[in-house]
Design an enzyme around this catalytic site. Structure first.
Site, PDB file in Angstrom:
ATOM      1  N   ASP A  17      -9.298   6.940  -2.735  1.00 29.69           N
ATOM      2  CA  ASP A  17      -9.915   6.165  -1.669  1.00 29.69           C
ATOM      3  C   ASP A  17     -11.600   6.189  -1.909  1.00 29.69           C
ATOM      4  OD1 ASP A  17     -10.263   4.930   0.841  1.00 29.69           O
ATOM      5  OD2 ASP A  17     -10.165   6.524   2.055  1.00 29.69           O
ATOM      6  N   GLY A  18     -12.293   5.219  -1.221  1.00 19.68           N
ATOM      7  CA  GLY A  18     -13.642   5.148  -1.362  1.00 19.68           C
ATOM      8  C   GLY A  18     -14.251   4.130  -2.197  1.00 19.68           C
ATOM      9  N   ASN A  19     -13.511   3.205  -2.703  1.00 22.16           N
ATOM     10  CA  ASN A  19     -13.958   2.195  -3.635  1.00 22.16           C
ATOM     11  C   ASN A  19     -15.171   1.517  -2.870  1.00 22.16           C
ATOM     12  OD1 ASN A  19     -12.124   2.958  -5.541  1.00 22.16           O
ATOM     13  ND2 ASN A  19     -10.803   1.387  -5.211  1.00 22.16           N
ATOM     14  N   ARG A  57     -16.912   2.233  -0.064  1.00 21.79           N
ATOM     15  CA  ARG A  57     -18.090   2.939   0.464  1.00 21.79           C
ATOM     16  C   ARG A  57     -18.974   3.149  -0.933  1.00 21.79           C
ATOM     17  NH1 ARG A  57     -15.100   7.101   3.285  1.00 21.79           N
ATOM     18  NH2 ARG A  57     -13.480   5.861   2.650  1.00 21.79           N
ATOM     19  N   TRP A  58     -18.246   3.527  -2.075  1.00 20.01           N
ATOM     20  CA  TRP A  58     -19.131   3.639  -3.386  1.00 20.01           C
ATOM     21  C   TRP A  58     -19.967   2.332  -3.658  1.00 20.01           C
ATOM     22  CZ3 TRP A  58     -19.005   1.009  -7.854  1.00 20.01           C
ATOM     23  CH2 TRP A  58     -19.896   1.497  -8.987  1.00 20.01           C
ATOM     24  N   ARG A 110     -17.664  -5.019  -2.362  1.00 20.18           N
ATOM     25  CA  ARG A 110     -16.645  -3.901  -2.313  1.00 20.18           C
ATOM     26  C   ARG A 110     -15.663  -4.169  -3.336  1.00 20.18           C
ATOM     27  NH1 ARG A 110     -14.809  -1.533   2.156  1.00 20.18           N
ATOM     28  NH2 ARG A 110     -12.710  -1.599   1.647  1.00 20.18           N
ATOM     29  N   HIS A 115     -13.784  -1.710  -6.435  1.00 17.89           N
ATOM     30  CA  HIS A 115     -12.200  -1.755  -6.572  1.00 17.89           C
ATOM     31  C   HIS A 115     -11.962  -1.762  -8.209  1.00 17.89           C
ATOM     32  CE1 HIS A 115     -11.161  -1.857  -2.649  1.00 17.89           C
ATOM     33  NE2 HIS A 115     -11.416  -3.046  -2.116  1.00 17.89           N
ATOM     34  N   THR A 137       1.119  -0.697   2.334  1.00 14.54           N
ATOM     35  CA  THR A 137       1.809  -1.855   3.427  1.00 14.54           C
ATOM     36  C   THR A 137       0.616  -2.139   4.376  1.00 14.54           C
ATOM     37  OG1 THR A 137       2.563  -0.007   4.640  1.00 14.54           O
ATOM     38  CG2 THR A 137       4.161  -1.264   2.914  1.00 14.54           C
ATOM     39  N   TRP A 173      -2.628  -5.196   3.436  1.00 12.60           N
ATOM     40  CA  TRP A 173      -2.577  -6.783   3.731  1.00 12.60           C
ATOM     41  C   TRP A 173      -3.437  -7.134   4.901  1.00 12.60           C
ATOM     42  CZ3 TRP A 173      -0.441  -8.864  -0.339  1.00 12.60           C
ATOM     43  CH2 TRP A 173       0.800  -8.331  -0.898  1.00 12.60           C
ATOM     44  N   LEU A 209       3.121  11.314 -20.110  1.00 16.51           N
ATOM     45  CA  LEU A 209       2.720  11.247 -18.550  1.00 16.51           C
ATOM     46  C   LEU A 209       3.783  10.268 -17.750  1.00 16.51           C
ATOM     47  CD1 LEU A 209       0.909  12.198 -16.641  1.00 16.51           C
ATOM     48  CD2 LEU A 209      -0.429  10.319 -16.837  1.00 16.51           C
ATOM     49  N   LEU A 223      -3.117  11.115   5.690  1.00 18.84           N
ATOM     50  CA  LEU A 223      -2.225  10.532   4.717  1.00 18.84           C
ATOM     51  C   LEU A 223      -2.044   9.268   4.654  1.00 18.84           C
ATOM     52  CD1 LEU A 223       0.494  13.344   5.264  1.00 18.84           C
ATOM     53  CD2 LEU A 223      -1.234  12.990   3.280  1.00 18.84           C
TER      54      LEU A 223
HETATM   55  C1  IPE Z   1      -4.963   4.387   1.685  1.00 17.34           C
HETATM   56  O1  IPE Z   1      -6.499   4.040   1.983  1.00 17.34           O
HETATM   57  C2  IPE Z   1      -4.514   3.440   0.857  1.00 17.34           C
HETATM   58  C3  IPE Z   1      -4.978   3.416  -0.498  1.00 17.34           C
HETATM   59  C4  IPE Z   1      -5.445   4.366  -0.995  1.00 17.34           C
HETATM   60  C5  IPE Z   1      -4.301   2.368  -1.476  1.00 17.34           C
HETATM   61  P1  IPE Z   1      -6.999   3.238   3.241  1.00 17.34           P
HETATM   62  O2  IPE Z   1      -8.295   3.036   2.878  1.00 17.34           O
HETATM   63  O3  IPE Z   1      -6.346   1.969   3.079  1.00 17.34           O
HETATM   64  O4  IPE Z   1      -6.506   4.081   4.227  1.00 17.34           O
HETATM   65  P2  IPE Z   1      -7.281   4.119   5.841  1.00 17.34           P
HETATM   66  O5  IPE Z   1      -7.441   2.831   6.384  1.00 17.34           O
HETATM   67  O6  IPE Z   1      -8.674   4.822   5.465  1.00 17.34           O
HETATM   68  O7  IPE Z   1      -6.399   5.032   6.405  1.00 17.34           O
HETATM   69  C1  IPE Z   2      -9.414   2.584  -1.811  1.00 18.71           C
HETATM   70  O1  IPE Z   2     -10.714   2.150  -1.574  1.00 18.71           O
HETATM   71  C2  IPE Z   2      -8.825   1.378  -2.379  1.00 18.71           C
HETATM   72  C3  IPE Z   2      -7.765   0.592  -1.610  1.00 18.71           C
HETATM   73  C4  IPE Z   2      -7.508   1.034  -0.661  1.00 18.71           C
HETATM   74  C5  IPE Z   2      -7.005  -0.607  -2.294  1.00 18.71           C
HETATM   75  P1  IPE Z   2     -11.071   1.584  -0.127  1.00 18.71           P
HETATM   76  O2  IPE Z   2     -11.263  -0.014  -0.315  1.00 18.71           O
HETATM   77  O3  IPE Z   2     -10.338   2.074   0.960  1.00 18.71           O
HETATM   78  O4  IPE Z   2     -12.393   2.151   0.126  1.00 18.71           O
HETATM   79  P2  IPE Z   2     -13.368   2.347   1.331  1.00 18.71           P
HETATM   80  O5  IPE Z   2     -12.295   3.326   2.230  1.00 18.71           O
HETATM   81  O6  IPE Z   2     -13.467   1.173   2.299  1.00 18.71           O
HETATM   82  O7  IPE Z   2     -14.666   3.039   1.121  1.00 18.71           O
HETATM   83 MG    MG Z   3     -10.283   3.477   2.443  1.00 22.56          MG
END
Ligand code: IPE
Ligand code: IPE
Ligand code: MG
Length: 239
Positions: free
Chosen positions: A12-14, A16-17, A25, A29, A58, A61, A123, A187
């Site tokens: 998570d965090g792509n 915001r990075w 954004r 990714h 899921t 989308w 792996l 989660l």
């Molecule tokens: C969870 O991250 C899904 C993936 C990392 C693929 P999200 O960024 O979608 O989750 P929420 O919306 O913060 O709960």
């Molecule tokens: C996780 O990064 C990747 C996916 C959910 C596909 P996010 O896209 O959720 O990044 P944030 O949470 O918005 O920073």
């Molecule tokens: Mg996220």
């Protein structure tokens, strides 16, 4: 140090990075997707046998269409470009989630990659795509119901092992360690059944910057935990 057999990651965090670096954004990714390969190699060198990553939920989308398309494109590229690398690194790739609603060509490249790496003994790398735990459990329950109706399964014989065998993770042991990056403590519909006794590790680091230092820190923390599984672990002096 004890190395966890199976590590699950919520990458998570792509977004915001990217924002923190003044980038779009989708650039986040792309960086995140590159990082997956590095972390796979790192984990394997450290002795991890199973690595399972959340790539697309899921719920994802409901993001803007352009972002969903960019994520699908990255997945498409990953499936094609990682065939060679997976063979070189002896990785066995699996996908969990309902791939039946993905575009035909993406489904084909996923199945090709799975098939091309199925004999590999390195792996065990599993990618969750269009994955949601509740969806996985719903699909499993439907299959169980059908098998009961068709007399392939008796209601009285259903136990926890039966249920686990109907889930997408049927071939995987339960994760020992779950890592979520970017500071979120939830989660988000990931592996709800499988994480029942998993140790959790949360870090503020955004996924594109998650590297060896963080992976080592997560494993070090894992080693400090006492996994009790509901039991009492008595030590001398306890009454
Ligand atoms: C969870 O991250 C899904 C993936 C990392 C693929 P999200 O960024 O979608 O989750 P929420 O919306 O913060 O709960
Ligand atoms: C996780 O990064 C990747 C996916 C959910 C596909 P996010 O896209 O959720 O990044 P944030 O949470 O918005 O920073
Ligand atoms: Mg996220």
């Amino acid at each position: 140090m004890e190395i966890p057999v199976h590590i699950a990651i919520i990458m998570d965090g792509n977004g915001r990075w990217a924002k923190a670096h003044g980038l779009a954004r989708n650039v986040g990714h792309a960086r995140g997707s590159k990082n997956v390969e590095k972390v796979c190699e790192m984990a394997w060198h450290m002795g991890v046998k199973y690595l399972t990553v959340y790539a697309f939920s899921t719920e994802n989308w409901s993001r803007p269409q352009a972002e969903v398309e960019a994520l699908m494109k990255l997945l498409r590229n990953y499936m094609k470009s990682s065939i060679k690398k997976a063979q070189k690194n002896n990785m066995k790739i699996r996908v969990i989630g309902d791939i039946s609603i993905l575009s035909e060509d993406l489904q084909t490249s996923i199945l090709t990659l799975i098939d091309a790496t199925k004999q590999n003994t390195g792996l065990n790398f599993t990618i969750a795509i269009n994955y949601g735990s509740r969806d996985e459990m719903t699909r499993a329950m439907k299959k169980i119901a059908v098998d009961c109706l068709e007399q392939k399964l008796q209601v009285a014989d259903i136990d926890e092992a039966t249920i686990a065998s109907y889930l997408d993770t049927e071939e995987l042991p339960d994760p020992d360690l779950l890592i979520r990056t970017s500071g979120e403590l939830r989660l988000s519909n990931y592996l709800l059944w499988q994480l029942a006794y998993t140790e959790f590790y949360f870090t503020d680091v955004y996924w594109p910057e998650f590297g060896e230092t963080e992976l080592r820190a997560a494993i070090a923390r894992y080693n400090q935990q006492e996994r009790r599984y509901g039991k009492v672990v008595l030590s001398e002096g306890d009454r």
